[in-house]
Motif scaffolding. Structure first.
Motif, PDB file in Angstrom:
ATOM      1  N   GLY A  90       0.805  -1.225   0.000  1.00 11.27           N
ATOM      2  CA  GLY A  90       0.000   0.000   0.000  1.00 11.27           C
ATOM      3  C   GLY A  90       0.837   1.273   0.000  1.00 11.27           C
ATOM      4  O   GLY A  90       0.711   2.116  -0.898  1.00 11.27           O
ATOM      5  N   THR A  94       1.324   3.829  -3.159  1.00 16.24           N
ATOM      6  CA  THR A  94       0.911   5.223  -3.011  1.00 16.24           C
ATOM      7  C   THR A  94       2.032   6.163  -3.413  1.00 16.24           C
ATOM      8  O   THR A  94       1.827   7.127  -4.164  1.00 16.24           O
ATOM      9  CB  THR A  94       0.502   5.503  -1.552  1.00 16.24           C
ATOM     10  OG1 THR A  94      -0.576   4.635  -1.186  1.00 16.24           O
ATOM     11  CG2 THR A  94       0.069   6.953  -1.373  1.00 16.24           C
ATOM     12  N   ILE A 175      -8.295   5.908   0.626  1.00 16.71           N
ATOM     13  CA  ILE A 175      -9.160   4.942  -0.037  1.00 16.71           C
ATOM     14  C   ILE A 175     -10.068   4.360   1.033  1.00 16.71           C
ATOM     15  O   ILE A 175      -9.665   4.193   2.180  1.00 16.71           O
ATOM     16  CB  ILE A 175      -8.322   3.841  -0.722  1.00 16.71           C
ATOM     17  CG1 ILE A 175      -7.480   4.451  -1.852  1.00 16.71           C
ATOM     18  CG2 ILE A 175      -9.217   2.737  -1.270  1.00 16.71           C
ATOM     19  CD1 ILE A 175      -6.553   3.482  -2.539  1.00 16.71           C
ATOM     20  N   GLN A 177     -11.249   2.111   3.174  1.00 12.33           N
ATOM     21  CA  GLN A 177     -10.939   0.798   3.742  1.00 12.33           C
ATOM     22  C   GLN A 177     -12.164   0.164   4.408  1.00 12.33           C
ATOM     23  O   GLN A 177     -12.363  -1.050   4.338  1.00 12.33           O
ATOM     24  CB  GLN A 177      -9.811   0.925   4.771  1.00 12.33           C
ATOM     25  CG  GLN A 177      -8.597   1.690   4.297  1.00 12.33           C
ATOM     26  CD  GLN A 177      -7.886   1.010   3.152  1.00 12.33           C
ATOM     27  OE1 GLN A 177      -7.743  -0.201   3.132  1.00 12.33           O
ATOM     28  NE2 GLN A 177      -7.441   1.797   2.181  1.00 12.33           N
ATOM     29  N   GLY A 180     -14.576  -1.158   1.824  1.00 10.18           N
ATOM     30  CA  GLY A 180     -13.900  -2.278   1.179  1.00 10.18           C
ATOM     31  C   GLY A 180     -13.971  -3.532   2.026  1.00 10.18           C
ATOM     32  O   GLY A 180     -14.229  -4.637   1.522  1.00 10.18           O
ATOM     33  N   ASP A 207      -5.205   1.713   8.288  1.00 11.21           N
ATOM     34  CA  ASP A 207      -5.899   0.811   7.365  1.00 11.21           C
ATOM     35  C   ASP A 207      -6.451  -0.400   8.108  1.00 11.21           C
ATOM     36  O   ASP A 207      -7.591  -0.825   7.868  1.00 11.21           O
ATOM     37  CB  ASP A 207      -4.949   0.336   6.265  1.00 11.21           C
ATOM     38  CG  ASP A 207      -4.642   1.426   5.251  1.00 11.21           C
ATOM     39  OD1 ASP A 207      -5.205   2.531   5.375  1.00 11.21           O
ATOM     40  OD2 ASP A 207      -3.840   1.174   4.330  1.00 11.21           O
ATOM     41  N   ASP A 287      -6.200  -5.695  -1.263  1.00 10.98           N
ATOM     42  CA  ASP A 287      -5.171  -4.958  -2.016  1.00 10.98           C
ATOM     43  C   ASP A 287      -5.175  -5.311  -3.499  1.00 10.98           C
ATOM     44  O   ASP A 287      -4.972  -4.468  -4.341  1.00 10.98           O
ATOM     45  CB  ASP A 287      -3.737  -5.192  -1.502  1.00 10.98           C
ATOM     46  CG  ASP A 287      -3.412  -4.406  -0.253  1.00 10.98           C
ATOM     47  OD1 ASP A 287      -4.098  -3.388  -0.010  1.00 10.98           O
ATOM     48  OD2 ASP A 287      -2.496  -4.799   0.489  1.00 10.98           O
ATOM     49  N   ARG A 303      -9.788  -4.633  -4.346  1.00  9.14           N
ATOM     50  CA  ARG A 303      -8.792  -3.889  -5.123  1.00  9.14           C
ATOM     51  C   ARG A 303      -8.816  -2.408  -4.742  1.00  9.14           C
ATOM     52  O   ARG A 303      -9.877  -1.786  -4.650  1.00  9.14           O
ATOM     53  CB  ARG A 303      -9.068  -4.035  -6.620  1.00  9.14           C
ATOM     54  CG  ARG A 303      -8.128  -3.227  -7.512  1.00  9.14           C
ATOM     55  CD  ARG A 303      -8.475  -3.431  -8.974  1.00  9.14           C
ATOM     56  NE  ARG A 303      -8.227  -4.808  -9.367  1.00  9.14           N
ATOM     57  CZ  ARG A 303      -8.755  -5.380 -10.466  1.00  9.14           C
ATOM     58  NH1 ARG A 303      -9.587  -4.681 -11.231  1.00  9.14           N
ATOM     59  NH2 ARG A 303      -8.467  -6.633 -10.764  1.00  9.14           N
ATOM     60  N   GLN A 304      -7.613  -1.853  -4.534  1.00  9.12           N
ATOM     61  CA  GLN A 304      -7.459  -0.415  -4.293  1.00  9.12           C
ATOM     62  C   GLN A 304      -6.872   0.245  -5.544  1.00  9.12           C
ATOM     63  O   GLN A 304      -5.949  -0.292  -6.158  1.00  9.12           O
ATOM     64  CB  GLN A 304      -6.525  -0.170  -3.115  1.00  9.12           C
ATOM     65  CG  GLN A 304      -6.963  -0.830  -1.819  1.00  9.12           C
ATOM     66  CD  GLN A 304      -6.190  -0.310  -0.638  1.00  9.12           C
ATOM     67  OE1 GLN A 304      -6.382   0.827  -0.206  1.00  9.12           O
ATOM     68  NE2 GLN A 304      -5.302  -1.123  -0.104  1.00  9.12           N
ATOM     69  N   ASP A 305      -7.385   1.409  -5.877  1.00 13.13           N
ATOM     70  CA  ASP A 305      -6.911   2.130  -7.056  1.00 13.13           C
ATOM     71  C   ASP A 305      -5.863   3.157  -6.626  1.00 13.13           C
ATOM     72  O   ASP A 305      -6.173   4.308  -6.329  1.00 13.13           O
ATOM     73  CB  ASP A 305      -8.090   2.820  -7.762  1.00 13.13           C
ATOM     74  CG  ASP A 305      -7.702   3.380  -9.123  1.00 13.13           C
ATOM     75  OD1 ASP A 305      -6.483   3.531  -9.381  1.00 13.13           O
ATOM     76  OD2 ASP A 305      -8.617   3.674  -9.920  1.00 13.13           O
ATOM     77  N   THR A 335     -13.322   1.327  -3.352  1.00 18.44           N
ATOM     78  CA  THR A 335     -12.608   0.120  -3.752  1.00 18.44           C
ATOM     79  C   THR A 335     -13.469  -0.655  -4.746  1.00 18.44           C
ATOM     80  O   THR A 335     -14.633  -0.320  -4.974  1.00 18.44           O
ATOM     81  CB  THR A 335     -12.317  -0.779  -2.536  1.00 18.44           C
ATOM     82  OG1 THR A 335     -13.570  -1.110  -1.905  1.00 18.44           O
ATOM     83  CG2 THR A 335     -11.427  -0.067  -1.542  1.00 18.44           C
TER      84      THR A 335
END
Length: 348
Positions: A90, A94, A175, A177, A180, A207, A287, A303-305, A335
């Motif tokens: 992560g 980032t 993001i 969390q 998600g 997170d 992730d 999924r994180q963008d 997410t």
């Protein structure tokens, strides 16, 4: 013009040195202040004037030095970034995508890596970056106590913290969390699982805190029992170790792992115990690391963008630098959920 003994023209003094902003101004027929406005993308320059200046810049091959530009604009077009001293997916993602966004905006990034993420180390790093006259600071937060430090700082430049939190502030981007995590647990519930364990990240990691909160709330919303989460350190090794400690796990249960690497370690631990994924136990990670789709079985995950996150950080900084009165609270980025073969419907 002078001539050499053999009759050839001697080089003009101007041709032997690099062009400066005044040379560009003379060739374009404008003031050096106008050239400066074009170089710094100030909008109130007529298109025809901007074109003349750009042509002069190209003709003279003019390249302003960072020091000269800083003297004119009082800015260095440099952003300081403070990152944790780890290789976790992560934070490293980032940092990478923020660098991409910064370069696209023609900013450079001066990165400081902290071996220890604590209040004293953060304050020291911020002071060091201020001495380097950066235009803004980005801090990737991996300890919830550090977020309080960031929000309490009173600086003369913008600072943005990348941190999942229930606290909403113009200085924080993230993001989502929490949602998600809820999507991960909801998927398992929809498959018929009623006992869903959680392998969590470090207890002081923002997170991890938000993912625990999402796990608990989704279970409560479906009237399912919440058992105590087991905390790891994001590594596959910790996922394996925690998997050996999950003595209550049996065929029909499911596990939400706080990240994909811990899920990977858990799969190995279950295999060592003779439990198959997903036949006996369903697993969801978080992730969507590049390796997730190639695991055995391929991992269902959140999924994180990070590309969108990097762009959002840069967008917020540009507004904070140019129009500080317009900086607003950002909505956490959504997410997406990726279903693969590590989860299966519970057979009754």
């Amino acid at each position: 013009m002078t001539t050499e003994a053999d009759g050839r023209a001697a080089p003009d003094d101007k041709s032997s040195r690099a062009a400066n902003i005044f040379d560009v101004a003379r060739l374009a027929g404008v003031s050096h202040q106008t050239v400066s406005r074009v170089l710094n993308d100030v909008p109130n320059v007529r298109p025809a004037t901007r074109e003349r200046v750009e042509q002069a810049i190209a003709q003279l091959r003019y390249s302003p030095s960072p020091a000269a530009r800083a003297l004119v604009t009082k800015r260095t077009r440099t952003i300081g970034m403070i990152t944790p001293g780890s290789t976790e997916y992560g934070p490293t993602s980032t940092a990478m995508y923020f660098n991409v966004a910064a370069r696209a905006a023609r900013f450079s990034v001066d990165t400081m890596t902290l071996p220890e993420s604590n209040a004293a180390a953060v304050r020291s790093s911020v002071e060091a970056l201020l001495r380097q006259r950066v235009d803004a600071i980005v801090l990737v937060v991996t300890d919830i106590a550090v977020l309080d430090v960031v929000l309490s700082l009173d600086l003369n430049i913008p600072i943005v913290a990348v941190a999942a939190s229930t606290r909403r502030s113009p200085a924080v981007v993230s993001i989502d969390q929490y949602r998600g995590a809820r999507s991960a647990v909801r998927h398992l519930v929809e498959l018929g699982h009623t006992q869903i364990f959680h392998l969590a990240g470090p207890p002081d990691a923002p997170d991890a805190i938000e993912r625990i909160r999402g796990w608990k709330d989704e279970l409560a919303g479906n009237r399912l029992d919440v058992v105590e989460a087991l905390h790891g350190d994001w590594s596959a090794r910790s996922g394996f170790d925690l998997g050996t400690r999950l003595t209550d796990i049996r065929p029909g249960t499911a596990v939400f792992a706080a990240n994909d690497y811990m899920a990977l370690g858990l799969v190995a631990a279950l295999d060592a115990r003779g439990l198959r994924v997903p036949d006996d136990v369903s697993i969801v990670g978080f992730d969507d690391v590049p390796e997730a789709e190639f695991l055995l079985p391929p991992l269902t995950t959140v999924r994180q963008d990070f590309a969108a996150l990097g762009a959002l950080i840069m967008q917020k900084l540009l507004i904070a630098i140019e129009e500080p009165e317009n900086v607003a609270v950002s909505t956490p980025l959504a997410t997406s959920f990726v279903v693969r073969r590590s989860t299966a419907a519970l057979e009754r």
